[in-house]
Structures are given as structure tokens and as C-alpha cells.
Scaffold this active site. Structure first.
Site, short mmCIF file in Angstrom:
data_model
loop_
_atom_site.label_atom_id
_atom_site.label_comp_id
_atom_site.label_asym_id
_atom_site.label_seq_id
_atom_site.Cartn_x
_atom_site.Cartn_y
_atom_site.Cartn_z
N ASN A 126 1.58 7.39 2.78
CA ASN A 126 2.35 6.44 3.57
C ASN A 126 3.87 6.64 3.43
O ASN A 126 4.64 5.79 3.83
CB ASN A 126 1.99 5.00 3.18
CG ASN A 126 0.60 4.65 3.65
OD1 ASN A 126 0.02 5.29 4.52
ND2 ASN A 126 0.02 3.62 3.04
N LYS A 178 1.89 4.69 -1.15
CA LYS A 178 1.19 5.84 -1.72
C LYS A 178 1.71 7.07 -0.98
O LYS A 178 2.37 6.93 0.07
CB LYS A 178 -0.32 5.69 -1.58
CG LYS A 178 -0.80 5.53 -0.14
CD LYS A 178 -2.29 5.26 -0.10
CE LYS A 178 -2.75 5.01 1.34
NZ LYS A 178 -4.16 4.68 1.39
N ASP A 199 0.83 -1.21 0.00
CA ASP A 199 0.00 0.00 0.00
C ASP A 199 0.87 1.26 0.00
O ASP A 199 0.60 2.22 0.72
CB ASP A 199 -0.95 0.00 1.20
CG ASP A 199 -2.11 1.00 1.04
OD1 ASP A 199 -2.45 1.34 -0.12
OD2 ASP A 199 -2.67 1.43 2.06
#
Length: 171
Positions: free
Chosen positions: A10, A7, A5
């Protein structure tokens, strides 16, 4: 560790220039790291989890993923840093997924943007549709990025703009 995840939300750049990756809620351990994994799994095979504009095709299909899925996300992040927008964002969830699934590399080239050609090539390779067309390992990707950095550092003196003269020039 496969983050699954990556992105902008993050990834955090610290004041000292270091970069921290956050939110390992979807992460999966690989190889020797699996010994550290608990018996409970947060995701099951076939379950799709992540942010579609950064997810590799195999991840969108709910297939098994490896570090090359994170390479895809990194390629999208590099392109976003260069252009100001996610290259796979298409206005709706369905359109975004369709764009990821039909693109082989970046859907919009980074030509003409203020980005080194070798970084653009890395971003494009990271976002190839087939995972076998991406870097074989994350270490290979890191090596390619390090080479870019070395070439950039070597070229830096050639690109330096001279400081303005302290003397005023009168006509």
C-alpha cells in the site's frame, strides 16, 4: 485519517521520489475529518481488520485505534526496509500475532544493518507495545524524521567518497 492497513503493498514510490499511500479501504477519519465520513461504517468496534505483521497490539485486540496504530505499521515498514523482512513475520498467523503481542519495540534490533541509529530508534519507538510509549502525535513523528534528514544532510559531505582520479597511476 487513520489508514489501519499500512504495508509495503500500500506504499508506492513515484519516479519523482514522492511517496503515495494507497488503499484506504480500512481507513477511519478522526477529528474534523469525521464530518466527511458517511453514515455507513465499513468496520465495527471489536472487528479486527488489517495485516497482522503491521498491526499494533491494540488493533489486533479489536480496540479503538488512533494514529499511533499507523505509527506501529510505519515502524515495521522502516525495519523491513533496513532488513529486507517484516520484523514481526513469524511463519504463521498465530505466531505473527503472538510476536507482535509479546514484543515491546522491534523484536530484532537493527544494530549492524546499514541504517542510521536515529532511524533505528524511531522504528523501535513506533513499535512499542503501549501506544502511549509511541510518538504522541504523527506531527511529532514527522518532526523526528525531519531531524534525522537534517542530520543526514549535514553529515553527507563528511561521508562522501572521493571520485576516482582520471589519471592512471603507474608503479
Amino acid at each position: 485519517i487513520v489508514h489501519r492497513d499500512l504495508k509495503p503493498e500500500n506504499v508506492l514510490r513515484l519516479a519523482d521520489g514522492r511517496v503515495k499511500i494507497l488503499d484506504f479501504g480500512l481507513a477511519r477519519l478522526e477529528g474534523e475529518a469525521r464530518r466527511l465520513q458517511s453514515a455507513t461504517r465499513l468496520t465495527l468496534p471489536g472487528l479486527v481488520a488489517g495485516t497482522p505483521g503491521y498491526m499494533a497490539p491494540e488493533q489486533l485486540l479489536g480496540e479503538e485505534v488512533d494514529g499511533r496504530a499507523d505509527q506501529f505499521a510505519l515502524g515495521a515498514l522502516l525495519a523491513e526496509l533496513a532488513s529486507g523482512r517484516n520484523p514481526f513475520e513469524a511463519g504463521s498467523l498465530a505466531a505473527t500475532i503472538a510476536l507482535v503481542m509479546r514484543s515491546d519495540g522491534l523484536p530484532v534490533p537493527l544494530d549492524g544493518m546499514l541504517v542510521a541509529a536515529d532511524i533505528a530508534a524511531i522504528a523501535s519507538r513506533c513499535t512499542r507495545h503501549r501506544r502511549d510509549d509511541r510518538f504522541p502525535t504523527t506531527a511529532d513523528l514527522v518532526s523526528a524524521l525531519a531531524s534525522c534528514r537534517e542530520r543526514s544532510a549535514a553529515a553527507a559531505p563528511l561521508l562522501a567518497v572521493p571520485a576516482p582520479s582520471s589519471r592512471a597511476h603507474l608503479p
